[in-house]
Design a protein around this motif. Structure first.
Motif, PDB file in Angstrom:
ATOM      1  N   THR A  21       1.078  -1.240  -0.209  1.00 28.48           N
ATOM      2  CA  THR A  21       0.066   0.038  -0.057  1.00 28.48           C
ATOM      3  C   THR A  21       0.944   1.062   0.059  1.00 28.48           C
ATOM      4  OG1 THR A  21      -1.465  -1.510   1.380  1.00 28.48           O
ATOM      5  CG2 THR A  21      -1.974   0.953   1.115  1.00 28.48           C
ATOM      6  N   ALA A  22       1.928   1.211   1.070  1.00 24.93           N
ATOM      7  CA  ALA A  22       2.891   2.335   0.897  1.00 24.93           C
ATOM      8  C   ALA A  22       3.520   2.460  -0.563  1.00 24.93           C
ATOM      9  CB  ALA A  22       3.847   2.352   2.092  1.00 24.93           C
ATOM     10  N   SER A  23       4.022   1.579  -1.206  1.00 24.20           N
ATOM     11  CA  SER A  23       4.531   1.601  -2.313  1.00 24.20           C
ATOM     12  C   SER A  23       3.641   2.294  -3.477  1.00 24.20           C
ATOM     13  CB  SER A  23       5.109   0.295  -2.917  1.00 24.20           C
ATOM     14  OG  SER A  23       5.729  -0.289  -2.013  1.00 24.20           O
ATOM     15  N   LEU A  24       2.496   1.742  -3.464  1.00 21.94           N
ATOM     16  CA  LEU A  24       1.485   2.296  -4.569  1.00 21.94           C
ATOM     17  C   LEU A  24       0.983   3.512  -4.244  1.00 21.94           C
ATOM     18  CD1 LEU A  24      -0.464  -0.929  -5.618  1.00 21.94           C
ATOM     19  CD2 LEU A  24       1.685  -0.076  -6.228  1.00 21.94           C
ATOM     20  N   ALA A  25       0.868   3.982  -2.896  1.00 23.61           N
ATOM     21  CA  ALA A  25       0.598   5.416  -2.758  1.00 23.61           C
ATOM     22  C   ALA A  25       1.531   6.168  -3.043  1.00 23.61           C
ATOM     23  CB  ALA A  25       0.391   5.460  -1.197  1.00 23.61           C
ATOM     24  N   MET A  26       2.982   5.981  -2.863  1.00 21.76           N
ATOM     25  CA  MET A  26       3.628   7.017  -3.157  1.00 21.76           C
ATOM     26  C   MET A  26       3.837   6.900  -4.749  1.00 21.76           C
ATOM     27  SD  MET A  26       6.975   7.242  -0.803  1.00 21.76           S
ATOM     28  CE  MET A  26       8.371   8.092  -1.062  1.00 21.76           C
ATOM     29  N   VAL A  27       4.313   5.769  -5.466  1.00 24.18           N
ATOM     30  CA  VAL A  27       4.151   5.752  -6.880  1.00 24.18           C
ATOM     31  C   VAL A  27       2.816   6.496  -7.609  1.00 24.18           C
ATOM     32  CG1 VAL A  27       4.329   3.965  -8.510  1.00 24.18           C
ATOM     33  CG2 VAL A  27       5.635   3.865  -6.877  1.00 24.18           C
ATOM     34  N   SER A  28       1.879   6.207  -6.953  1.00 25.20           N
ATOM     35  CA  SER A  28       0.734   6.632  -7.654  1.00 25.20           C
ATOM     36  C   SER A  28       0.866   8.220  -7.703  1.00 25.20           C
ATOM     37  CB  SER A  28      -0.632   6.349  -6.949  1.00 25.20           C
ATOM     38  OG  SER A  28      -0.816   4.908  -7.012  1.00 25.20           O
ATOM     39  N   ALA A  29       1.024   8.720  -6.569  1.00 28.40           N
ATOM     40  CA  ALA A  29       1.209  10.069  -6.315  1.00 28.40           C
ATOM     41  C   ALA A  29       1.997  10.678  -7.359  1.00 28.40           C
ATOM     42  CB  ALA A  29       1.665  10.576  -4.835  1.00 28.40           C
ATOM     43  N   ILE A  30       3.338  10.312  -7.525  1.00 28.35           N
ATOM     44  CA  ILE A  30       4.333  10.757  -8.466  1.00 28.35           C
ATOM     45  C   ILE A  30       4.052  10.511  -9.929  1.00 28.35           C
ATOM     46  CG2 ILE A  30       6.673  10.495  -9.248  1.00 28.35           C
ATOM     47  CD1 ILE A  30       7.263   9.479  -6.278  1.00 28.35           C
ATOM     48  N   SER A  31       3.438   9.284 -10.293  1.00 29.45           N
ATOM     49  CA  SER A  31       2.896   9.070 -11.568  1.00 29.45           C
ATOM     50  C   SER A  31       1.952   9.875 -12.208  1.00 29.45           C
ATOM     51  CB  SER A  31       2.869   7.669 -11.843  1.00 29.45           C
ATOM     52  OG  SER A  31       1.398   7.311 -11.426  1.00 29.45           O
ATOM     53  N   LEU A  32       0.975  10.384 -11.379  1.00 30.73           N
ATOM     54  CA  LEU A  32       0.033  11.024 -11.922  1.00 30.73           C
ATOM     55  C   LEU A  32       0.259  12.747 -11.897  1.00 30.73           C
ATOM     56  CD1 LEU A  32      -3.077   9.438  -9.510  1.00 30.73           C
ATOM     57  CD2 LEU A  32      -2.510   9.398 -12.137  1.00 30.73           C
ATOM     58  N   ILE A  33       1.567  12.918 -11.370  1.00 29.29           N
ATOM     59  CA  ILE A  33       1.844  14.344 -11.798  1.00 29.29           C
ATOM     60  C   ILE A  33       2.762  14.173 -12.782  1.00 29.29           C
ATOM     61  CG2 ILE A  33       1.095  15.495  -9.589  1.00 29.29           C
ATOM     62  CD1 ILE A  33       4.637  15.106 -10.032  1.00 29.29           C
ATOM     63  N   ASP A  34       3.102  13.381 -13.649  1.00 26.76           N
ATOM     64  CA  ASP A  34       3.997  13.142 -14.513  1.00 26.76           C
ATOM     65  C   ASP A  34       3.412  13.932 -16.042  1.00 26.76           C
ATOM     66  OD1 ASP A  34       4.581  10.671 -17.281  1.00 26.76           O
ATOM     67  OD2 ASP A  34       5.653  12.234 -16.676  1.00 26.76           O
ATOM     68  N   ARG A  35       4.214  15.277 -16.137  1.00 28.17           N
ATOM     69  CA  ARG A  35       3.675  16.177 -17.103  1.00 28.17           C
ATOM     70  C   ARG A  35       4.745  16.280 -18.215  1.00 28.17           C
ATOM     71  NH1 ARG A  35       1.906  18.578 -12.385  1.00 28.17           N
ATOM     72  NH2 ARG A  35      -0.082  18.465 -12.048  1.00 28.17           N
ATOM     73  N   ASP A  36       5.422  15.314 -18.765  1.00 23.66           N
ATOM     74  CA  ASP A  36       6.546  15.509 -19.670  1.00 23.66           C
ATOM     75  C   ASP A  36       5.750  16.043 -21.063  1.00 23.66           C
ATOM     76  OD1 ASP A  36       8.659  15.535 -21.258  1.00 23.66           O
ATOM     77  OD2 ASP A  36       8.999  13.398 -21.229  1.00 23.66           O
ATOM     78  N   GLU A  37       5.958  17.315 -21.474  1.00 26.36           N
ATOM     79  CA  GLU A  37       5.565  17.739 -22.789  1.00 26.36           C
ATOM     80  C   GLU A  37       6.419  17.231 -23.732  1.00 26.36           C
ATOM     81  OE1 GLU A  37       2.790  19.705 -22.630  1.00 26.36           O
ATOM     82  OE2 GLU A  37       2.618  19.701 -20.602  1.00 26.36           O
ATOM     83  N   SER A  38       7.477  16.594 -23.534  1.00 21.09           N
ATOM     84  CA  SER A  38       8.085  16.340 -24.869  1.00 21.09           C
ATOM     85  C   SER A  38       7.619  14.921 -25.454  1.00 21.09           C
ATOM     86  CB  SER A  38       9.727  16.178 -24.725  1.00 21.09           C
ATOM     87  OG  SER A  38       9.797  15.292 -23.526  1.00 21.09           O
ATOM     88  N   ARG A  39       6.930  14.410 -24.688  1.00 24.27           N
ATOM     89  CA  ARG A  39       6.345  12.636 -25.141  1.00 24.27           C
ATOM     90  C   ARG A  39       5.674  12.761 -26.482  1.00 24.27           C
ATOM     91  NH1 ARG A  39       4.484   8.993 -21.376  1.00 24.27           N
ATOM     92  NH2 ARG A  39       5.812  10.443 -20.213  1.00 24.27           N
ATOM     93  N   SER A  40       6.146  12.104 -27.345  1.00 21.25           N
ATOM     94  CA  SER A  40       5.586  12.264 -28.859  1.00 21.25           C
ATOM     95  C   SER A  40       5.195  10.788 -29.414  1.00 21.25           C
ATOM     96  CB  SER A  40       6.558  12.775 -29.522  1.00 21.25           C
ATOM     97  OG  SER A  40       7.523  11.785 -29.597  1.00 21.25           O
ATOM     98  N   GLN A  41       4.430  10.858 -30.320  1.00 20.14           N
ATOM     99  CA  GLN A  41       4.011   9.556 -31.142  1.00 20.14           C
ATOM    100  C   GLN A  41       4.674   9.662 -32.504  1.00 20.14           C
ATOM    101  OE1 GLN A  41       0.016   8.429 -31.057  1.00 20.14           O
ATOM    102  NE2 GLN A  41       0.110   8.320 -28.692  1.00 20.14           N
ATOM    103  N   ARG A  42       5.498   8.877 -32.853  1.00 15.96           N
ATOM    104  CA  ARG A  42       6.157   8.728 -34.141  1.00 15.96           C
ATOM    105  C   ARG A  42       6.007   7.637 -35.067  1.00 15.96           C
ATOM    106  NH1 ARG A  42      11.884   8.678 -34.332  1.00 15.96           N
ATOM    107  NH2 ARG A  42      11.900   8.414 -32.198  1.00 15.96           N
TER     108      ARG A  42
END
Ligand code: SAM
Length: 246
Positions: free
Chosen positions: A223-244
């Motif tokens: 639970t602790a692992s997923l709480a921490m990982v979820s919080a971080i993964s949900l603020i992932d805002r990398d604008e450089s992501r692309s589909q080529r």
């Protein structure tokens, strides 16, 4: 039905083949036929829509129709070092870590923890990673590292990394104000065993490592692992992501 299949061989050229459990799944479970289409991935970041051209007893031959760059990774990287629980809880944690985008999972050797998986057990966990990647659409596999101590994790972490050690109680800071920095820097999140981190492990972390509280309740390892990982993964805002498409 999952239409995604993992190739251990790097995919180059127009032909591909599957053997082992991936071929077995197509032949015996899905009863695929020549002409059926699936998507292959090979841990390169690319995915390959492909058509089945022949099925043998234990091998499937395919024609690659297209190469697509689909980035579903977290950026910057997220490393989870965790004193893995055993059995089904371990498999569950690994599966969810893949789904939430963890880049690297490091089994944590701790003063109060149980033994961490070695060699063959790590190979079995790799299978869990592949199955979860097929399901969630990742084209890169989460790396499972050999077990490390807290000090070894800190030494091996990427440059500019944020080090966050989850530890309940006084002196730990709440997670949410820290999350802004996770936008631009890799994070190493560390979760301890059922008995918690020892005083020596906490002292060894040094001032660069933040002690993080996940709230007033004592969470189980997963639970602790997923709480921490979820919080971080949900603020992932990398604008450089692309589909080529090539
Ligand atoms: N009694 C142990 C202690 O005081 O650390 C509880 C260990 S808890 C079952 C397992 C791990 O999950 C802890 O070592 C910590 O890394 C993390 N954890 C659980 N609840 C937490 C909380 N409320 N805040 C921060 N970390 C927590």
């Amino acid at each position: 039905m999952s239409k995604r299949f993992f190739s251990e061989e790097p995919l180059v050229g127009e032909r591909a083949w599957l053997t082992g459990s991936e071929a077995d799944h197509l032949i015996r479970v899905l009863r695929a036929k020549p002409g059926d289409q699936v998507i292959l991935f090979d841990n390169s970041g690319w995915e390959y829509p492909s058509r089945i051209i022949a099925l043998g007893r234990s091998r499937v031959d395919l024609m690659i129709l297209e190469r697509r760059w689909i980035d579903r990774e977290i950026s910057p990287p997220l490393l989870l070092a965790v004193a893995l629980p055993k059995g089904e809880r371990q498999r569950w944690l690994v599966e969810k870590a893949v789904e939430l985008g963890v880049t690297e999972l490091i089994p944590l050797k701790t003063d109060r923890g149980v033994a961490q998986p070695l060699d063959r057990a790590l190979q079995r966990l790799r299978r869990v990673v592949i199955e979860a990647s097929k399901q969630c659409g990742r084209n890169r596999l989460m790396t499972i590292c050999p077990p490390r101590t807290v000090a070894e994790c800190l030494a091996a972490a990427p440059a500019e990394c944020e080090y966050w050690l989850a530890h309940p109680g006084e002196g730990s800071e709440p997670l949410s104000p820290l999350l802004g920095t996770a936008n631009s820097r890799p994070v190493l999140a560390m979760i301890g065993p059922e008995g918690g981190f020892s005083d020596q492990e906490i002292a060894a972390c040094g001032p660069a490592c933040r002690r993080v509280s996940l709230g007033p309740r004592t969470l189980r390892i997963e639970t602790a692992s997923l709480a921490m990982v979820s919080a971080i993964s949900l603020i992932d805002r990398d604008e450089s992501r692309s589909q080529r498409h090539l």
